[in-house]
Every structure is written in structure tokens, then in C-alpha cells.
Enzyme design. Structure first.
Site, short mmCIF file in Angstrom:
data_model
loop_
_atom_site.label_atom_id
_atom_site.label_comp_id
_atom_site.label_asym_id
_atom_site.label_seq_id
_atom_site.Cartn_x
_atom_site.Cartn_y
_atom_site.Cartn_z
N ASP A 163 0.81 -1.00 -0.21
CA ASP A 163 -0.16 -0.01 -0.20
C ASP A 163 0.91 1.26 0.27
O ASP A 163 1.37 0.91 0.67
CB ASP A 163 -0.87 0.23 1.12
CG ASP A 163 -1.65 1.21 1.36
OD1 ASP A 163 -2.55 1.63 0.91
OD2 ASP A 163 -1.69 1.81 2.73
N TYR A 176 -0.45 5.13 0.53
CA TYR A 176 -0.24 6.08 2.09
C TYR A 176 -0.32 5.94 2.97
O TYR A 176 -0.91 4.51 3.02
CB TYR A 176 -1.50 6.55 1.10
CG TYR A 176 -1.79 7.82 0.01
CD1 TYR A 176 -0.03 8.49 -0.34
CD2 TYR A 176 -2.06 6.86 -0.95
CE1 TYR A 176 -0.10 8.99 -1.41
CE2 TYR A 176 -2.36 7.52 -2.21
CZ TYR A 176 -1.48 7.98 -2.40
OH TYR A 176 -1.09 9.31 -4.19
N ARG A 216 -8.79 12.80 6.33
CA ARG A 216 -8.32 11.45 5.71
C ARG A 216 -9.16 10.06 5.91
O ARG A 216 -9.30 9.21 5.62
CB ARG A 216 -7.05 10.75 6.81
CG ARG A 216 -6.53 9.50 6.86
CD ARG A 216 -6.19 9.30 5.15
NE ARG A 216 -5.36 7.89 5.15
CZ ARG A 216 -5.12 7.08 4.27
NH1 ARG A 216 -5.77 7.72 3.04
NH2 ARG A 216 -4.83 6.23 3.93
#
Length: 229
Positions: free
Chosen positions: A16, A18, A47
Site C-alpha cells: 500500500d 499512503y 483522512r
């Protein structure tokens, strides 16, 4: 070096982006002067809404790329805190084009490639965001592939996203080690059939979902060791 027993069959390591390879915490530091005591709650809300919108768009069949989702989430967060500053908003969005990698990432990727393991990013990010961010981080030549959800028009944790890595490397899910710092992503990847390493930097509890990680690490420092690289 001997690999962790559950990872012995791994041929490729897929990350992944981020919160796993790229340090989102640096964004808070970058904008602390402008946001003051609103920094932590606003960044957390941004977020959270970014992820919620990605999941909801997938469920509704209303896909938009991650740049648009990130933009919409930021607008919600800024509005929630009564902020209207176009210049600040532009700076905050642009920061997603060059997030800083965690310091151990370059050496870790070099070790995996020296051990002849394939490496890739599999991310919700758009192609433009990923190309810019990985280039700015100096990681382009350390990866065999950069895979974006834009290929399928859905966001993780939809199984069609994880299938991109299987198709790219021509192997079974069990031959891929998926690495993420996000608990929901860990659960999705494990459900798909990947071997999964959770990078639990904050020491938070495991998500109460049907599938979980094979290995939990506090950082990426020891990843090459457990993969036998």
C-alpha cells in the site's frame, strides 16, 4: 536468511502507498503553523472522510479518482472547521503529490530486489498522484510495478483491486506478500488470499473483521528479514 514460515512461498511483495510507504504524518507537521490547534482533528477528519468517500463511491457505483475524493474530503474538513482559505487548500492538496517516504523504505526495497523478489505499489491513488509521489521519493527504479485502482474503477478493499497484483505477476494470491499500515486494508487483502504483513506503527488494536495479518511489525525495518531477503 530464513523466511517466516507463513511467508516462505512469497515471490512478490506488494505495498500500500499512503500510510505504509508514504508518511502521512508529515502532512500534519507541514501545515501545523497554518492550522494551529485545529491541525490534528482537521487532518484526522480529512483522512477519515477520504476513506469513507472511497468506500461509499465503490458501494454506490459512483467512481471518481482519488484526487477528486481527496479534494472533496478536504472541502468537508475545512468547512467543518469554518476555514475558507483557497491558497491553504491548494497547498494541502499539492502535498499529496510529494509525500515523504518513511526513512527505512529505500534500503528495504533494495534488499528485496537483491533477493530477486518482485516489488510493487498497489494503491487507491490515481496514476498521476502515484507517479509524482513515487518519483519525488526516489522510489521509481526500486519498484517493478505501480498499480492504481483506476484500472478497475473501484477502491480497496474490493477484491478486483487486489486481483491486479495477481494479474501483474502471474502468481497465486498466496505467493504475494501484501504490506499495509491500514487495518481495513490488511483485512481486505487477507480475505482475498494474500499473505499479509501489517505495519502497526501506532500500536493500535487489530480490526474486528473476518481476516487478519500473518505477521505484525512496528515498522518496515524488519520486513526483509521475515521474507528471507
Amino acid at each position: 536468511m530464513t523466511a517466516h514460515p507463513s511467508l516462505a512461498s512469497v515471490r512478490a511483495c506488494v505495498f500500500d502507498a499512503y500510510g505504509t510507504v508514504m508518511n502521512l504524518g508529515d502532512l500534519s507537521t507541514e501545515f501545523a503553523a497554518a492550522l494551529g490547534d485545529k491541525t490534528a482533528p482537521l487532518m484526522d477528519l480529512w483522512r477519515r472522510k477520504q476513506l469513507e468517500y472511497s468506500w461509499l463511491r465503490t458501494l454506490m457505483g459512483q467512481h471518481a479518482d482519488f484526487w477528486t475524493v481527496t479534494s472533496d474530503a478536504l472541502d468537508y474538513a475545512l468547512s467543518s472547521f469554518g476555514l475558507d482559505d483557497p491558497a491553504l487548500r491548494a497547498r494541502m492538496m499539492q502535498a499529496w503529490m510529494a509525500p515523504c517516504p518513511y526513512p527505512e523504505v529505500p534500503a528495504m526495497l533494495d534488499r528485496l530486489r537483491a533477493a530477486e523478489l518482485k516489488t510493487a505499489i498497489l494503491s487507491n491513488g490515481s496514476v498521476t498522484m502515484l507517479t509524482a509521489g513515487i518519483g519525488a521519493a526516489g522510489l521509481t527504479d526500486r519498484l517493478d510495478a505501480v498499480l492504481s485502482v483506476e484500472s478497475v474503477g473501484r477502491f480497496k478493499p474490493h477484491p478486483s483491486v487486489y486481483a491486479l497484483a495477481v494479474e501483474r505477476f502471474g502468481c497465486t494470491p498466496a505467493e504475494i506478500c501484501f504490506v499495509s499500515g491500514n487495518g481495513w486494508d490488511v483485512a481486505g487483502a487477507a480475505s482475498f488470499g494474500f499473505k499479509v504483513v501489517w505495519i502497526n506503527r501506532a500500536g493500535v488494536p487489530q480490526e474486528r473483521l473476518p481476516c487478519g495479518p500473518d505477521v505484525v511489525l512496528a515498522s518496515l525495518d524488519n520486513l526483509a528479514d521475515i521474507l528471507g531477503a
